[in-house]
Design an enzyme around this catalytic site. Structure first.
Site, PDB file in Angstrom:
ATOM      1  N   GLU A 241       0.852  -1.192   0.000  1.00  0.00           N
ATOM      2  CA  GLU A 241       0.000   0.000   0.000  1.00  0.00           C
ATOM      3  C   GLU A 241       0.880   1.230   0.000  1.00  0.00           C
ATOM      4  O   GLU A 241       1.777   1.368   0.845  1.00  0.00           O
ATOM      5  CB  GLU A 241      -0.941   0.036   1.204  1.00  0.00           C
ATOM      6  CG  GLU A 241      -1.837   1.268   1.164  1.00  0.00           C
ATOM      7  CD  GLU A 241      -2.974   1.250   2.162  1.00  0.00           C
ATOM      8  OE1 GLU A 241      -3.871   2.104   2.032  1.00  0.00           O
ATOM      9  OE2 GLU A 241      -2.966   0.409   3.073  1.00  0.00           O
TER      10      GLU A 241
ATOM     11  N   PHE B 274     -15.412  10.413   5.067  1.00  0.00           N
ATOM     12  CA  PHE B 274     -15.315  11.493   4.083  1.00  0.00           C
ATOM     13  C   PHE B 274     -15.966  11.073   2.770  1.00  0.00           C
ATOM     14  O   PHE B 274     -16.719  11.831   2.147  1.00  0.00           O
ATOM     15  CB  PHE B 274     -13.845  11.839   3.854  1.00  0.00           C
ATOM     16  CG  PHE B 274     -13.622  12.885   2.795  1.00  0.00           C
ATOM     17  CD1 PHE B 274     -13.669  14.229   3.106  1.00  0.00           C
ATOM     18  CD2 PHE B 274     -13.375  12.522   1.484  1.00  0.00           C
ATOM     19  CE1 PHE B 274     -13.476  15.193   2.129  1.00  0.00           C
ATOM     20  CE2 PHE B 274     -13.180  13.477   0.497  1.00  0.00           C
ATOM     21  CZ  PHE B 274     -13.229  14.811   0.827  1.00  0.00           C
ATOM     22  N   GLU B 275     -15.712   9.830   2.345  1.00  0.00           N
ATOM     23  CA  GLU B 275     -16.255   9.340   1.091  1.00  0.00           C
ATOM     24  C   GLU B 275     -17.782   9.251   1.150  1.00  0.00           C
ATOM     25  O   GLU B 275     -18.478   9.642   0.211  1.00  0.00           O
ATOM     26  CB  GLU B 275     -15.652   7.963   0.801  1.00  0.00           C
ATOM     27  CG  GLU B 275     -15.854   7.476  -0.606  1.00  0.00           C
ATOM     28  CD  GLU B 275     -15.097   6.190  -0.875  1.00  0.00           C
ATOM     29  OE1 GLU B 275     -15.375   5.561  -1.903  1.00  0.00           O
ATOM     30  OE2 GLU B 275     -14.243   5.814  -0.046  1.00  0.00           O
TER      31      GLU B 275
ATOM     32  N   THR C  27     -14.912   5.431   3.497  1.00  0.00           N
ATOM     33  CA  THR C  27     -14.533   6.245   4.643  1.00  0.00           C
ATOM     34  C   THR C  27     -15.655   7.234   4.968  1.00  0.00           C
ATOM     35  O   THR C  27     -16.572   7.457   4.170  1.00  0.00           O
ATOM     36  CB  THR C  27     -13.252   7.033   4.349  1.00  0.00           C
ATOM     37  OG1 THR C  27     -13.512   7.977   3.302  1.00  0.00           O
ATOM     38  CG2 THR C  27     -12.116   6.100   3.925  1.00  0.00           C
TER      39      THR C  27
ATOM     40  N   ASP D  34       9.933   6.763   1.646  1.00  0.00           N
ATOM     41  CA  ASP D  34       9.395   7.025   0.315  1.00  0.00           C
ATOM     42  C   ASP D  34       9.137   5.708  -0.405  1.00  0.00           C
ATOM     43  O   ASP D  34      10.034   4.889  -0.604  1.00  0.00           O
ATOM     44  CB  ASP D  34      10.408   7.868  -0.453  1.00  0.00           C
ATOM     45  CG  ASP D  34      10.005   8.123  -1.896  1.00  0.00           C
ATOM     46  OD1 ASP D  34       8.805   8.022  -2.199  1.00  0.00           O
ATOM     47  OD2 ASP D  34      10.895   8.433  -2.708  1.00  0.00           O
TER      48      ASP D  34
ATOM     49  N   ASP E 276      -3.122  12.436  -3.727  1.00  0.00           N
ATOM     50  CA  ASP E 276      -3.392  13.860  -3.914  1.00  0.00           C
ATOM     51  C   ASP E 276      -3.685  14.128  -5.389  1.00  0.00           C
ATOM     52  O   ASP E 276      -2.875  13.810  -6.258  1.00  0.00           O
ATOM     53  CB  ASP E 276      -2.175  14.668  -3.458  1.00  0.00           C
ATOM     54  CG  ASP E 276      -2.475  16.146  -3.313  1.00  0.00           C
ATOM     55  OD1 ASP E 276      -3.162  16.706  -4.195  1.00  0.00           O
ATOM     56  OD2 ASP E 276      -2.033  16.748  -2.319  1.00  0.00           O
TER      57      ASP E 276
END
Length: 248
Positions: A81, A229-230, A227, A133, A156
């Protein structure tokens, strides 16, 4: 939607990290990174989780072949992930797929602490976290054909056209991810920004090692939760797009 969901992954910064080694083959004007450093306060609970659980569930970044059986103490399909935000979806997926191992990359300390806290509360044993990273992890730790899946959820979107080049899902990254997937392995992306969904579909569709599992966008797989938010966005009429390709 204009605000990142709880499991919002990192994206690409304006400037490269001078202390980091550029990933080979990622040819852009500036060094590609899989994240931007965000501000945020680490709560006492997250700090406690980092101290108490970090020793077991945090993996060090060490160039060389990553050994999943040593890291997880068992042999199981390995899912990568890239960016998990506060870990809500990650913990859910790990709980409903106990037979899979999840290697999760995130550099945001509050998010790492939040996922560790969820790991402790839910007694999860199939997650390992790399605070590094993801591009360098892919390049220097993961061998070809070792992954059964890759999750990139709500990266993003970089809404402004002049910033599109900073988006995470671009051909060089998808090409190297495709080589790390075993035949039959999958790459699952999700976004709530339609122009980015269209770009994802185009980029993944152009990768010769991958094949779309749907005619266009995929039905959301059962393992990926909605989620808060979703759900809020869907009630307001916003769309969410899932893209799932498989390694040929």
């Amino acid at each position: 939607m204009t605000q990142p969901p709880e499991n919002h992954p990192p994206a690409l910064p304006d400037q490269p990290d001078a202390a980091a080694t550029p990933a080979q083959g990622m040819v852009h004007r500036k060094t590609i990174k899989s994240y931007v450093l965000r501000t945020g306060r680490t709560t006492s609970g997250q700090t406690r989780a980092l101290a108490e659980l970090g020793g077991k569930f945090l993996q060090p970044y060490r160039p060389g072949a990553f050994e999943p059986s040593a890291a997880f103490g068992r042999t199981a399909p390995l899912i990568l992930e890239i960016g998990f935000g506060m870990g809500e979806a990650t913990a859910h997926i790990a709980s409903v797929r106990p037979d899979d191992n999840f290697l999760c990359c995130e550099v945001h300390e509050p998010g790492v602490g939040a996922l560790l806290k969820r790991i402790g509360e839910q007694q999860l044993h199939n997650i390992r976290i790399l605070r590094h990273d993801a591009v360098e992890v892919i390049d220097h730790m993961l061998q070809p054909g070792t992954l059964q899946g890759v999750h990139i959820f709500f990266p993003d979107p970089w809404h402004k056209k002049r910033h599109n080049k900073r988006r995470l899902v671009q051909a060089p990254l998808i090409s190297r991810l495709a080589t790390r997937l075993a035949p039959g392995g999958y790459l699952h992306c999700a976004t709530d920004w339609q122009p980015y969904a269209e770009q994802m579909l185009e980029v993944l569709g152009a990768e010769p090692l991958l094949a779309n599992t749907a005619d266009s966008y995929a039905t959301r797989p059962d393992y990926r939760p909605l989620t808060k938010f979703e759900n809020r966005g869907l009630r307001l009429g916003h769309g969410v797009w899932d893209i799932v390709f498989r390694r040929k």
